[in-house]
Enzyme design. Structure first.
Site, PDB file in Angstrom:
ATOM      1  N   LYS A   1       0.847  -1.197   0.000  1.00 55.71           N
ATOM      2  CA  LYS A   1       0.000   0.000   0.000  1.00 55.71           C
ATOM      3  C   LYS A   1       0.883   1.248   0.000  1.00 55.71           C
ATOM      4  O   LYS A   1       1.874   1.306   0.738  1.00 55.71           O
ATOM      5  CB  LYS A   1      -0.918  -0.024   1.231  1.00 55.71           C
ATOM      6  CG  LYS A   1      -2.024   1.033   1.220  1.00 55.71           C
ATOM      7  CD  LYS A   1      -2.948   0.848   2.426  1.00 55.71           C
ATOM      8  CE  LYS A   1      -4.087   1.861   2.432  1.00 55.71           C
ATOM      9  NZ  LYS A   1      -4.966   1.716   3.614  1.00 55.71           N
TER      10      LYS A   1
ATOM     11  N   SER B   1     -10.158  -0.384   6.765  1.00 59.64           N
ATOM     12  CA  SER B   1      -9.534  -0.255   5.438  1.00 59.64           C
ATOM     13  C   SER B   1      -8.802  -1.497   4.933  1.00 59.64           C
ATOM     14  O   SER B   1      -8.432  -1.551   3.764  1.00 59.64           O
ATOM     15  CB  SER B   1      -8.559   0.920   5.419  1.00 59.64           C
ATOM     16  OG  SER B   1      -9.270   2.127   5.440  1.00 59.64           O
TER      17      SER B   1
ATOM     18  N   SER C   1     -10.003   1.974   2.586  1.00 63.07           N
ATOM     19  CA  SER C   1      -9.095   2.699   1.717  1.00 63.07           C
ATOM     20  C   SER C   1      -8.112   1.811   0.955  1.00 63.07           C
ATOM     21  O   SER C   1      -7.542   2.243  -0.033  1.00 63.07           O
ATOM     22  CB  SER C   1      -8.299   3.715   2.526  1.00 63.07           C
ATOM     23  OG  SER C   1      -7.411   3.051   3.420  1.00 63.07           O
TER      24      SER C   1
END
Lengths: 107, 504
Positions: B82, B181, B157
Site C-alpha cells: 500500500k 480499510s 481505503s
C-alpha cells in the site's frame, strides 16, 4: 444503527466553515464553502449522537493500549544526512530549507 | 505457464521457488506481465517497480542455488505494498497530490521487514487519500476498480491492495486499517484481510492517518498466506513506542490447527447490534450460512450484546478527524511535498498548497477535526467521543467473557457502483459500521470470504473479532471456516472472479 437523527440546534454556517478553513490553512474556494457547509452540517448532526450516552463518570480513552514511556540507552545512531533531509524540499538554499517570508504576516 | 503461476497461493509459490521447481524471477515476471495486461482496467497500482522486483527475485534465486536457506518462508514471493508505507526506492504518495513523486529518505519498518524476508515488492498500491475513504474513489490518481465487476468499487481505503489480489496481480499485499480499510476491501473483493491488535505491527514509516487507530496488516487470498505474512511483519519495534513488546501470537500454528476442522469447545459470539436492519439481504443470509457452518464444525454459537457499538461510528468520526487535522498539519509546503507559490507569506503559500494538494475528503476531515477540537466544542465532541471509546472497550470485554471470538458481516453491503456515494459522505461512512468498534478498542479482527450475495453475485465477508493479542484463536476459526466453506462451495471463492480482458 442509523445516523438519521436531527442535527443539533446551531447549524454550521458558511462563515464558520471559512473560519475553520483559515484555522486549518486551507484556501478553500467560494463554491467549496457552500458544499462543505452543507456536508459538515450533516456529518456533525450525525456524530452529535455521542452526546446521548450518559458518560459523566466514564474515564476517556485516548489510546486502546496503555502507554508508558519507553527508555533506551542514550547512544548515538545514524540519522538522515543533510542531503537526505533536504532531498524532498520544494526549495533549498545553502544547505537549508528555503521558505517564503514568515515575519510580517497577519498584520 | 505463467498464467498458472499467478493463480497459486503464496504458500504454494514459496514451495516451488524454494525447491527450485520454478525460479523467483519467473514468478515475479509472471506477476509483472499480469499487471501489464490487466492493470489498465483495475488501476490497483500507482507505481510498478519492475527492475527492482526482478533484481530482488534474482538475488533470492542465487541464494537458493548457493544452498543458503531461504530468508523466510515467503522468500521470493511477490507482494503489493500500500502506498502509505515509505520506500526509499519507490515514490510514496498516499494517494495524494500533495506527495506526488515524493521519494522518502527512509524505509518503513514494514518495508524493511519485507525486504529482509526476501519478499519481492512489485510496487505500490492505490488508496483513498491518506487512507481516508471506503471506496478508493478519493485517490488523487483515479479510482481502483473491483475485479469482480469493474464498474464497482473495490472497497477502501486499501482498494488497490485488495484488487491486486483479486485480479491475480499479486498473491500477497499489505494494507492499513484505521476503521476497516483492510477488512472492508477484503470483503468486497472476496479476499482475506487481517487487522492485528493495535501495536502488533510497527507503524514506523507508515504515514499517519489517525495514530491511535492505525494498524498495518496482511492481505492475501487464503488464511494461511495471511498468517505467513503476519509472522513476517509483526513484532516489537524500538522505532514505534506503541508497538507491543510481546511475542507475536502463533498464528501459523493456529491456522494449521484450524485446518483440522474441529472447533468443538469454542464459543462464537454473534453481536446482536451488528446485523439486521441496514444490512443487505445477501450479506445477511451469507452470514447466517457461515454461522451454520461454524456450528457444523463444532463451535457453540451464542448471542452477545454490545449496546454501545451503535455509538462507534459517531465516536470514530470525531476521534479520527481530530487526529487527522493534527497529523496532516505536517504537510506545510516547507520541507517536502508540493509547494504552490501563490502569495508572499509562508502562511499564504501553505494555505494555497494545501488547497491544491488535498482532495475533498481530506479537507472535510481536517475541518471536522479542527471543529471538534475547538475550545467550546472539545468536551461535547472529542471528550465525549473518548468516553464512548471506553464504553466500547468495556462492551468488548463483556462479550469476550461470553465468547472466544465474535462474528458479524464485515460490511453491510456488497461492492457498490463507482460514483454512487462519492458525494454523500455520511452514506460512505456507514460502510465501516461493523469494523470501527475493533479499531476504537484496539483489538484484533479479520475478514474471510463468506460467499457471493444471491441478489448481485458479489462477494461478502465474515468478520471474526478477537481480544487484544488473541490473533491465534481468530486465525484458527478463520482457517476452519475457510476450509469448510471452500469444500461446500466447490473450491475457493476467489477462482470465481470473472476472467479479465487481457491487453497485449
Amino acid at each position: 444503527m442509523s445516523l438519521d437523527t436531527p442535527p443539533p440546534s446551531g447549524a454550521i454556517t458558511r462563515d464558520e466553515v471559512a473560519h475553520l478553513a483559515r484555522l486549518a490553512r486551507l484556501a478553500v474556494t467560494d463554491d467549496e464553502l457552500d458544499v462543505f457547509a452543507g456536508q459538515l452540517d450533516v456529518i456533525l448532526g450525525a456524530v452529535a449522537r455521542v452526546g446521548e450516552v450518559a458518560a459523566d463518570d466514564i474515564p476517556p480513552t485516548s489510546h486502546a493500549v496503555p502507554l508508558s514511556n519507553v527508555f533506551r540507552p542514550d547512544e548515538r545512531r545514524p540519522g538522515l544526512t543533510q542531503e537526505q533531509a533536504l532531498s524532498g524540499a520544494p526549495a533549498v538554499e545553502d544547505g537549508r530549507f528555503r521558505v517564503p517570508q514568515i515575519l510580517g504576516e497577519e498584520q | 505457464m505463467s498464467t498458472e503461476l499467478i493463480r497459486l497461493t503464496a504458500a504454494e509459490l514459496a514451495v516451488k521457488i524454494h525447491s527450485r521447481e520454478v525460479s523467483a524471477v519467473e514468478v515475479t515476471r509472471a506477476h509483472l506481465d499480469r499487471i501489464a495486461a490487466v492493470d489498465g482496467q483495475v488501476n490497483a497500482f500507482l507505481h510498478v517497480a519492475r527492475e527492482a522486483a526482478l533484481a530482488n527475485a534474482a538475488l533470492v534465486d542465487e541464494s537458493i542455488a548457493a544452498g543458503t536457506a531461504p530468508a523466510s518462508p515467503l522468500a521470493g514471493v511477490p507482494l503489493a505494498l500500500k502506498d502509505v508505507f515509505t520506500t526509499m526506492d519507490m515514490p510514496t504518495t498516499c494517494g495524494s497530490r500533495i506527495l506526488e513523486g515524493w521519494r522518502p529518505p527512509y524505509d518503513a519498518t514494514v518495508t524493511t521487514r519485507l525486504r529482509a524476508a526476501g519478499i519481492t515488492i512489485l510496487g505500490k498500491t492505490n488508496m483513498d487519500e491518506f487512507a481516508m475513504g471506503s471506496s478508493t474513489e478519493y485517490s488523487a490518481y483515479g479510482p481502483t476498480r473491483n475485479p469482480w465487476d469493474t464498474s464497482r468499487i473495490p472497497g477502501g481505503s486499501g482498494g488497490g491492495s485488495a484488487a491486486a489480489l483479486a485480479a491475480f496481480e499479486a498473491p500477497l499485499a499489505i494494507g492499513t486499517d484505521t476503521g476497516g480499510s483492510i477488512r472492508q476491501p477484503a470483503a468486497m473483493t472476496g479476499t482475506v484481510g487481517v487487522k492485528p491488535t493495535y501495536g502488533g505491527v510497527s507503524r514506523y514509516g507508515l504515514v499517519a492517518c489517525a495514530s491511535s487507530l492505525d494498524q498495518c496488516g496482511p492481505c492475501a487470498r487464503t488464511v494461511l498466506d495471511a498468517a505467513l505474512l503476519h509472522e513476517v511483519i509483526a513484532g516489537p519495534d524500538p522505532l514505534d513506542s506503541t508497538s507491543i513488546d510481546a511475542p507475536v501470537p502463533a498464528v501459523l500454528e493456529a491456522v494449521r490447527r484450524g485446518a483440522d476442522g474441529d472447533l468443538r469447545g469454542l464459543r462464537v459470539g454473534v453481536v446482536r447490534e451488528l446485523g439486521g436492519e441496514g444490512y443487505q439481504a445477501g450479506v445477511q443470509s451469507n452470514f447466517e450460512a457461515a454461522l451454520r457452518q461454524l456450528e457444523k464444525l463444532g463451535a457453540e454459537v451464542v448471542e452477545v450484546s454490545a449496546p454501545h457499538f451503535q455509538y462507534g461510528l459517531p465516536a470514530y468520526y470525531l476521534i479520527l478527524p481530530s487526529e487527522v487535522s493534527s497529523n496532516l498539519a505536517r504537510f506545510d509546503a516547507m520541507r517536502y511535498g508540493l509547494r504552490v507559490e501563490n502569495g508572499t507569506s509562508a502562511e499564504e503559500v501553505m494555505a494555497a498548497t494545501r488547497e491544491a494538494g488535498f482532495g475533498p475528503e481530506a479537507k472535510r476531515r481536517i475541518m471536522l477535526g479542527t471543529y471538534a477540537l475547538s475550545s467550546g466544542y472539545y468536551d461535547a465532541y472529542y471528550g465525549q467521543a473518548q468516553k464512548v471509546r471506553t464504553l466500547i472497550s468495556r462492551d468488548f470485554a463483556t462479550a469476550f467473557a461470553q465468547a472466544d471470538v465474535l462474528v458479524s458481516p464485515t460490511a453491510p453491503t456488497t461492492a457498490f457502483p463507482i460514483g454512487e456515494k462519492v458525494d454523500d459522505p455520511l452514506a460512505m461512512y456507514l460502510n465501516d459500521l461493523a469494523t470501527i468498534p475493533t479499531n476504537l478498542a484496539g483489538t484484533a479482527a479479520m475478514s474471510v470470504p463468506s460467499g457471493l450475495a444471491a441478489e448481485d453475485g458479489l462477494p461478502t465477508g465474515l468478520q471474526i473479532m478477537a481480544p487484544a493479542l488473541g490473533e491465534a484463536v481468530m486465525y484458527r476459526v478463520a482457517a476452519a471456516y475457510e476450509a469448510a466453506r471452500d469444500a461446500e462451495g466447490g473450491g475457493a471463492l476467489i477462482h470465481r472472479v470473472p476472467p479479465m480482458e487481457v491487453s497485449a
